[in-house]
Design an enzyme around this catalytic site. Structure first.
Site, PDB file in Angstrom:
ATOM      1  N   CYS A   1      36.823 -28.647 -51.159  1.00 15.97           N
ATOM      2  CA  CYS A   1      36.186 -28.365 -49.865  1.00 15.97           C
ATOM      3  C   CYS A   1      36.647 -29.381 -48.828  1.00 15.97           C
ATOM      4  O   CYS A   1      36.760 -30.579 -49.119  1.00 15.97           O
ATOM      5  CB  CYS A   1      34.666 -28.428 -50.011  1.00 15.97           C
TER       6      CYS A   1
ATOM      7  N   HIS B   1      30.752 -32.345 -39.688  1.00 12.61           N
ATOM      8  CA  HIS B   1      29.623 -33.283 -39.602  1.00 12.61           C
ATOM      9  C   HIS B   1      28.782 -33.016 -38.361  1.00 12.61           C
ATOM     10  O   HIS B   1      27.558 -33.099 -38.406  1.00 12.61           O
ATOM     11  CB  HIS B   1      30.117 -34.731 -39.577  1.00 12.61           C
TER      12      HIS B   1
ATOM     13  N   CYS C   1      29.081 -24.842 -48.224  1.00 10.35           N
ATOM     14  CA  CYS C   1      29.091 -25.442 -46.879  1.00 10.35           C
ATOM     15  C   CYS C   1      29.142 -24.352 -45.802  1.00 10.35           C
ATOM     16  O   CYS C   1      28.477 -24.470 -44.766  1.00 10.35           O
ATOM     17  CB  CYS C   1      30.268 -26.399 -46.730  1.00 10.35           C
TER      18      CYS C   1
ATOM     19  N   HIS D   1      36.936 -31.427 -40.834  1.00 11.73           N
ATOM     20  CA  HIS D   1      35.951 -32.264 -41.532  1.00 11.73           C
ATOM     21  C   HIS D   1      34.982 -32.915 -40.534  1.00 11.73           C
ATOM     22  O   HIS D   1      33.752 -32.812 -40.695  1.00 11.73           O
ATOM     23  CB  HIS D   1      36.687 -33.345 -42.340  1.00 11.73           C
ATOM     24  N   GLU D   2      35.522 -33.565 -39.517  1.00 11.62           N
ATOM     25  CA  GLU D   2      34.648 -34.281 -38.570  1.00 11.62           C
ATOM     26  C   GLU D   2      33.782 -33.325 -37.756  1.00 11.62           C
ATOM     27  O   GLU D   2      32.600 -33.605 -37.523  1.00 11.62           O
ATOM     28  CB  GLU D   2      35.464 -35.202 -37.662  1.00 11.62           C
TER      29      GLU D   2
ATOM     30  N   HIS E   1      28.866 -34.858 -46.760  1.00 10.91           N
ATOM     31  CA  HIS E   1      29.992 -34.790 -47.690  1.00 10.91           C
ATOM     32  C   HIS E   1      29.648 -33.880 -48.867  1.00 10.91           C
ATOM     33  O   HIS E   1      28.526 -33.873 -49.350  1.00 10.91           O
ATOM     34  CB  HIS E   1      30.375 -36.187 -48.178  1.00 10.91           C
ATOM     35  N   CYS E   2      30.644 -33.110 -49.298  1.00  8.79           N
ATOM     36  CA  CYS E   2      30.489 -32.113 -50.353  1.00  8.79           C
ATOM     37  C   CYS E   2      31.107 -32.647 -51.653  1.00  8.79           C
ATOM     38  O   CYS E   2      32.149 -33.310 -51.620  1.00  8.79           O
ATOM     39  CB  CYS E   2      31.197 -30.822 -49.911  1.00  8.79           C
TER      40      CYS E   2
END
Length: 173
Positions: A146, A134, A168, A130-131, A140-141
């Site tokens: 996701c 970015h 994404c 996740h990070e 954010h989705c």
């Protein structure tokens, strides 16, 4: 693409392995693990009994050898007015951080019959992916499956998958 994992504090080998495996799997990148670092000066907030996330990111950017660098720490992190964060990254930046502190709870709310250790490692993998997402420019989705879905609690972390949704994935390809 090289992602360098920067452990800050006492980060167990299995956490580093889970993180590097997830990054290789999702982003097909090269991953290295840097030497363990001490907590950055000035990061601790005695009034909150927590650490500010931003100095951890700055340390990862400073000592990391990758195009993307991610700090992993067992310390409890906060960001601005938020009570806590699992992680933090700057959009399109080179640095990010994940805290394992609040990912270690004994239950996943009944989503699976995995051991507490397997649940913990799943959460670490998802937050690392996740990070770093970015840092690739992903926001954010809305898709709650996701990995880029915003997850304010471990329950939401447990619901989502370790992978990017098709939308994404297309944004970073």
């Amino acid at each position: 693409m090289l992602v360098d994992i920067v452990p800050i504090g006492n980060v167990p080998a299995e956490v580093k392995r889970a993180a590097s495996g997830a990054l290789r799997s999702v982003y097909d990148c090269e991953v290295t693990v840097n030497d363990s670092q001490s907590v950055p000066n000035g990061a601790y907030d005695s009034g909150r009994n927590q650490y500010s996330a931003e100095p951890f990111i700055q340390l990862a950017e400073r000592v990391g050898r990758g195009e993307k660098n991610i700090a992993i720490t067992p310390h409890d992190l906060f960001y601005r007015r938020r009570n806590y964060v699992f992680g933090l990254a700057y959009l399109d930046g080179s640095g990010s951080v994940v805290s394992t502190y609040r990912l270690q709870t004994s239950s996943d709310g009944g989503f699976s019959n995995q051991s507490a250790n397997e649940i913990f490692e799943d959460r670490v993998r998802k937050e690392i992916v996740h990070e770093i997402g970015h840092t690739y420019g992903l926001e954010h989705c809305d898709n709650n499956r996701c990995v880029m879905n915003f997850s304010p609690t471990v329950r939401e972390v447990d619901i989502k998958e370790e992978n990017l949704c098709g939308s994404c994935q297309r944004l970073i390809s």
